[in-house]
Design an enzyme around this catalytic site. Sequence first.
Site, PDB file in Angstrom:
ATOM      1  N   ASP A 197       0.803  -1.242   0.000  1.00 29.20           N
ATOM      2  CA  ASP A 197       0.000   0.000   0.000  1.00 29.20           C
ATOM      3  C   ASP A 197       0.827   1.279   0.000  1.00 29.20           C
ATOM      4  O   ASP A 197       0.302   2.343   0.351  1.00 29.20           O
ATOM      5  CB  ASP A 197      -0.941   0.036   1.223  1.00 29.20           C
ATOM      6  CG  ASP A 197      -2.371  -0.278   0.806  1.00 29.20           C
ATOM      7  OD1 ASP A 197      -2.638  -0.384  -0.399  1.00 29.20           O
ATOM      8  OD2 ASP A 197      -3.219  -0.394   1.705  1.00 29.20           O
ATOM      9  N   LYS A 210       2.611  -8.155 -13.495  1.00 29.44           N
ATOM     10  CA  LYS A 210       2.429  -8.438 -12.062  1.00 29.44           C
ATOM     11  C   LYS A 210       2.432  -9.963 -11.953  1.00 29.44           C
ATOM     12  O   LYS A 210       1.419 -10.608 -12.239  1.00 29.44           O
ATOM     13  CB  LYS A 210       1.071  -7.867 -11.599  1.00 29.44           C
ATOM     14  CG  LYS A 210       0.702  -8.199 -10.167  1.00 29.44           C
ATOM     15  CD  LYS A 210       1.289  -7.220  -9.179  1.00 29.44           C
ATOM     16  CE  LYS A 210       0.876  -7.586  -7.747  1.00 29.44           C
ATOM     17  NZ  LYS A 210       1.384  -6.605  -6.774  1.00 29.44           N
TER      18      LYS A 210
HETATM   19  N1  LIG Z   1       0.553   9.270  -5.726  1.00 27.50           N
HETATM   20  C1  LIG Z   1      -0.646   8.937  -5.227  1.00 27.50           C
HETATM   21  N2  LIG Z   1      -1.639   9.834  -5.156  1.00 27.50           N
HETATM   22  C2  LIG Z   1      -2.837   9.530  -4.657  1.00 27.50           C
HETATM   23  N3  LIG Z   1      -3.157   8.312  -4.177  1.00 27.50           N
HETATM   24  C3  LIG Z   1      -2.216   7.363  -4.209  1.00 27.50           C
HETATM   25  C4  LIG Z   1      -0.919   7.604  -4.739  1.00 27.50           C
HETATM   26  N4  LIG Z   1      -0.181   6.476  -4.620  1.00 27.50           N
HETATM   27  C5  LIG Z   1      -0.988   5.569  -4.064  1.00 27.50           C
HETATM   28  N5  LIG Z   1      -2.216   6.087  -3.814  1.00 27.50           N
HETATM   29  C6  LIG Z   1      -3.370   5.433  -3.189  1.00 27.50           C
HETATM   30  O1  LIG Z   1      -2.943   4.422  -2.319  1.00 27.50           O
HETATM   31  C7  LIG Z   1      -3.519   3.189  -2.680  1.00 27.50           C
HETATM   32  C8  LIG Z   1      -2.418   2.145  -2.631  1.00 27.50           C
HETATM   33  O2  LIG Z   1      -1.539   2.397  -3.685  1.00 27.50           O
HETATM   34  P1  LIG Z   1      -0.964   1.213  -4.551  1.00 27.50           P
HETATM   35  O3  LIG Z   1      -0.179   1.830  -5.662  1.00 27.50           O
HETATM   36  O4  LIG Z   1      -2.034   0.254  -4.938  1.00 27.50           O
HETATM   37  O5  LIG Z   1       0.018   0.542  -3.458  1.00 27.50           O
HETATM   38  P2  LIG Z   1       0.827  -0.824  -3.520  1.00 27.50           P
HETATM   39  O6  LIG Z   1       0.889  -1.248  -4.962  1.00 27.50           O
HETATM   40  O7  LIG Z   1       2.169  -0.496  -2.935  1.00 27.50           O
HETATM   41  O8  LIG Z   1       0.089  -1.788  -2.647  1.00 27.50           O
HETATM   42  C9  LIG Z   1      -4.080   3.346  -4.101  1.00 27.50           C
HETATM   43  O9  LIG Z   1      -5.290   2.691  -4.255  1.00 27.50           O
HETATM   44  C10 LIG Z   1      -4.268   4.818  -4.236  1.00 27.50           C
HETATM   45  O10 LIG Z   1      -5.581   5.152  -3.920  1.00 27.50           O
HETATM   46 MG   LIG Z   2       0.369  -2.960  -5.992  1.00 28.06          MG
END
Ligand SMILES: Nc1ncnc2c1ncn2[C@@H]1O[C@H](COP(=O)(O)OP(=O)(O)O)[C@@H](O)[C@H]1O
Ligand SMILES: [Mg+2]
Length: 208
Positions: A13, A33
Amino acid sequence: MIPAIVVTGTDTDVGKTVFTAALAGALHAHYWKPVQAGLVGGSDSQLTAKLSGLRPDRILAEAYRLTTPCSPHRAAQLDGVAIDPELLMLPASPRPLVVEGAGGALVPLNDTLLFADLFARWKAPVVIVARTALGTINHSLLTIEALRSRGITILGIAFVGEAQDNSEQTVARLGKVHRLGRLPLLDPLNRDTLAHAFAASFSLTDFK
Ligand SMILES: Nc1ncnc2c1ncn2[C@@H]1O[C@H](COP(=O)(O)OP(=O)(O)O)[C@@H](O)[C@H]1O
Ligand SMILES: [Mg+2]
């Protein structure tokens, strides 16, 4: 074959998928992925397709699609499958390939193999995605040590969140890693705002 770039994170996350979508979109790359754990609410491949604007054929199929949103070793057990590393070899790609891990570097894939071990087998450079929020120095430096101890090349660290110059520079200095840039928390988060924020903070030459 054009080498792959692997994206890992200091935690689940942290923004790996959002960053990877921006990177893959900017490079006109393929996205992969290999192991998706958790299918309700959409997969990382679906979020990447939406946020990157990449053509559907640039999003490669996952090797494993596991039902439960938990560590892949457990999600596989719950689905009654064993993750076979032979099925997780990097696909040959005529274009740049950006690969997203699950969770962080030391997440287990089965009883013996961690994601970082797989990265070492791939011999591909790794980008670490880290929050700027409190706690990031420890999580980032731990991740850097875990990757280096396996001989993995670290391309650099990409931060996500509000600017924290001291933390970001401290990680880069103590961890001896290149700070690639920082994505702010975007509101709204969509393909356009993401591409713009990525272009404003990151240099594509760092990834070539
Ligand atoms: N740069 C960003 N701006 C706004 N929201 C973000 C951003 N990066 C991540 N998020 C939010 O956080 C959540 C988790 O991000 P994600 O990229 O899915 O994390 P991971 O892949 O590390 O688990 C996403 O669903 C998104 O809503
Ligand atoms: Mg992810």
